[in-house]
Write a protein that holds these residues in place. Structure first.
Motif, PDB file in Angstrom:
ATOM      1  N   PRO A  96       0.813  -1.225   0.000  1.00 35.93           N
ATOM      2  CA  PRO A  96       0.000   0.000   0.000  1.00 35.93           C
ATOM      3  C   PRO A  96       0.843   1.270   0.000  1.00 35.93           C
ATOM      4  N   ILE A  97       0.269   2.297  -0.592  1.00 32.19           N
ATOM      5  CA  ILE A  97       0.832   3.647  -0.591  1.00 32.19           C
ATOM      6  C   ILE A  97       0.011   4.432   0.432  1.00 32.19           C
ATOM      7  N   SER A  98       0.653   5.164   1.321  1.00 29.93           N
ATOM      8  CA  SER A  98      -0.064   6.016   2.283  1.00 29.93           C
ATOM      9  C   SER A  98      -0.216   7.411   1.705  1.00 29.93           C
ATOM     10  N   ALA A  99      -1.415   7.965   1.824  1.00 31.19           N
ATOM     11  CA  ALA A  99      -1.674   9.325   1.358  1.00 31.19           C
ATOM     12  C   ALA A  99      -2.423  10.075   2.451  1.00 31.19           C
ATOM     13  N   ALA A 100      -2.005  11.306   2.725  1.00 34.70           N
ATOM     14  CA  ALA A 100      -2.604  12.148   3.763  1.00 34.70           C
ATOM     15  C   ALA A 100      -3.607  13.114   3.145  1.00 34.70           C
ATOM     16  N   PHE A 101      -4.800  13.171   3.711  1.00 34.63           N
ATOM     17  CA  PHE A 101      -5.888  14.005   3.203  1.00 34.63           C
ATOM     18  C   PHE A 101      -6.253  15.033   4.268  1.00 34.63           C
ATOM     19  N   ARG A 102      -6.027  16.305   3.972  1.00 38.31           N
ATOM     20  CA  ARG A 102      -6.288  17.388   4.926  1.00 38.31           C
ATOM     21  C   ARG A 102      -7.777  17.616   5.134  1.00 38.31           C
ATOM     22  N   GLY A 103      -8.132  18.032   6.346  1.00 36.95           N
ATOM     23  CA  GLY A 103      -9.510  18.380   6.661  1.00 36.95           C
ATOM     24  C   GLY A 103      -9.888  19.731   6.079  1.00 36.95           C
ATOM     25  N   ASN A 104     -11.196  19.912   5.831  1.00 34.78           N
ATOM     26  CA  ASN A 104     -11.662  21.197   5.310  1.00 34.78           C
ATOM     27  C   ASN A 104     -12.915  21.690   6.021  1.00 34.78           C
ATOM     28  N   SER A 108     -19.731  18.115   3.245  1.00 32.23           N
ATOM     29  CA  SER A 108     -20.519  18.170   2.005  1.00 32.23           C
ATOM     30  C   SER A 108     -19.731  18.751   0.832  1.00 32.23           C
ATOM     31  N   ARG A 109     -18.502  19.212   1.067  1.00 35.35           N
ATOM     32  CA  ARG A 109     -17.656  19.729  -0.016  1.00 35.35           C
ATOM     33  C   ARG A 109     -16.466  18.798  -0.181  1.00 35.35           C
ATOM     34  N   SER A 110     -16.174  18.475  -1.420  1.00 35.95           N
ATOM     35  CA  SER A 110     -15.049  17.573  -1.649  1.00 35.95           C
ATOM     36  C   SER A 110     -13.795  18.350  -2.011  1.00 35.95           C
ATOM     37  N   ALA A 111     -12.682  17.685  -1.859  1.00 33.95           N
ATOM     38  CA  ALA A 111     -11.381  18.187  -2.281  1.00 33.95           C
ATOM     39  C   ALA A 111     -10.747  17.084  -3.127  1.00 33.95           C
ATOM     40  N   ARG A 112      -9.653  17.404  -3.795  1.00 28.38           N
ATOM     41  CA  ARG A 112      -8.995  16.417  -4.651  1.00 28.38           C
ATOM     42  C   ARG A 112      -7.536  16.295  -4.246  1.00 28.38           C
ATOM     43  N   LEU A 113      -7.061  15.062  -4.262  1.00 24.64           N
ATOM     44  CA  LEU A 113      -5.640  14.817  -4.044  1.00 24.64           C
ATOM     45  C   LEU A 113      -5.166  13.859  -5.126  1.00 24.64           C
ATOM     46  N   ALA A 114      -4.073  14.224  -5.808  1.00 21.02           N
ATOM     47  CA  ALA A 114      -3.476  13.341  -6.815  1.00 21.02           C
ATOM     48  C   ALA A 114      -2.416  12.496  -6.125  1.00 21.02           C
ATOM     49  N   VAL A 115      -2.575  11.177  -6.214  1.00 19.96           N
ATOM     50  CA  VAL A 115      -1.659  10.251  -5.572  1.00 19.96           C
ATOM     51  C   VAL A 115      -0.897   9.496  -6.657  1.00 19.96           C
ATOM     52  N   PRO A 116       0.429   9.615  -6.700  1.00 20.15           N
ATOM     53  CA  PRO A 116       1.208   8.877  -7.693  1.00 20.15           C
ATOM     54  C   PRO A 116       1.103   7.369  -7.421  1.00 20.15           C
ATOM     55  N   THR A 117       0.786   6.590  -8.451  1.00 18.79           N
ATOM     56  CA  THR A 117       0.671   5.141  -8.302  1.00 18.79           C
ATOM     57  C   THR A 117       1.519   4.443  -9.356  1.00 18.79           C
TER      58      THR A 117
END
Length: 184
Positions: A96-104, A108-117
């Protein structure tokens, strides 16, 4: 009514053009307590309760080429700004690759994170599994996309509504291409 030409086609209203196929939460196989959440103002439903032992697996994910790509994860994390939730992302059952997702501060609103795979195969024979780290909670997953590795890895705040109608000023047509907005 204003119109806009794009690639030889004239559009009379706002449109959204995806850069790749979007895989929504309802298409995943959920296990270990993960559930599909629906709420007022949350379109489409999202995968929630990804806690230790829970998983969401997307099968038949298409990739334009074998090897490396960016996995765009559209997510919600209603924790306070700066708070981080982690996802463990595995391609074909690999490490597995670990990815950190910040709170906002907003579920009800989404954010996007690009994770290199890496480890993807060309075509639609890819399997991607999301889990939370041991003892942790992950963000909710709204949808995912696989795109060439040239996409920025930065986070971007977006509405959790991929097909919403946009208001524009008179005489301007808003066209969202690859989730970026252009006016003409």
């Amino acid at each position: 009514m204003a119109s806009c030409s794009l690639s030889g086609t004239t559009y009379a209203h706002p449109i959204t053009v995806w850069r790749s196929r979007a895989y929504f939460g309802r298409e995943a196989t959920l296990a270990g307590g993960a559930v599909l959440l629906t709420c007022t103002g949350c379109v489409p439903p999202r995968i929630g309760y990804l806690t230790s032992g829970a998983s969401a697996t997307f099968d038949r994910i298409a990739s334009p080429r074998a090897g490396a790509a960016s996995l765009l994860v559209y997510y919600t994390n209603g924790d306070s700004s700066g708070a981080v939730r982690t996802l463990e992302i595995s391609v074909h059952g690999g490490a597995p690759i670990s990815a950190a997702f910040r709170g906002n501060n907003d579920w009800s609103r989404s954010a996007r994170l690009a994770v290199p795979t890496t480890g993807l195969v060309a075509g639609d024979a890819n399997t991607i599994t999301f889990t939370a780290p041991a003892g942790g909670s992950a963000p909710d997953i709204v949808w995912i996309e696989v795109v060439p590795s040239t996409v920025s890895s930065g986070s971007r705040r977006t509405r959790a509504r991929p097909f919403r109608s946009d208001r524009t000023s008179p005489g301007a047509l808003r066209v969202a291409v690859a989730r970026r907005r252009f006016y003409c």
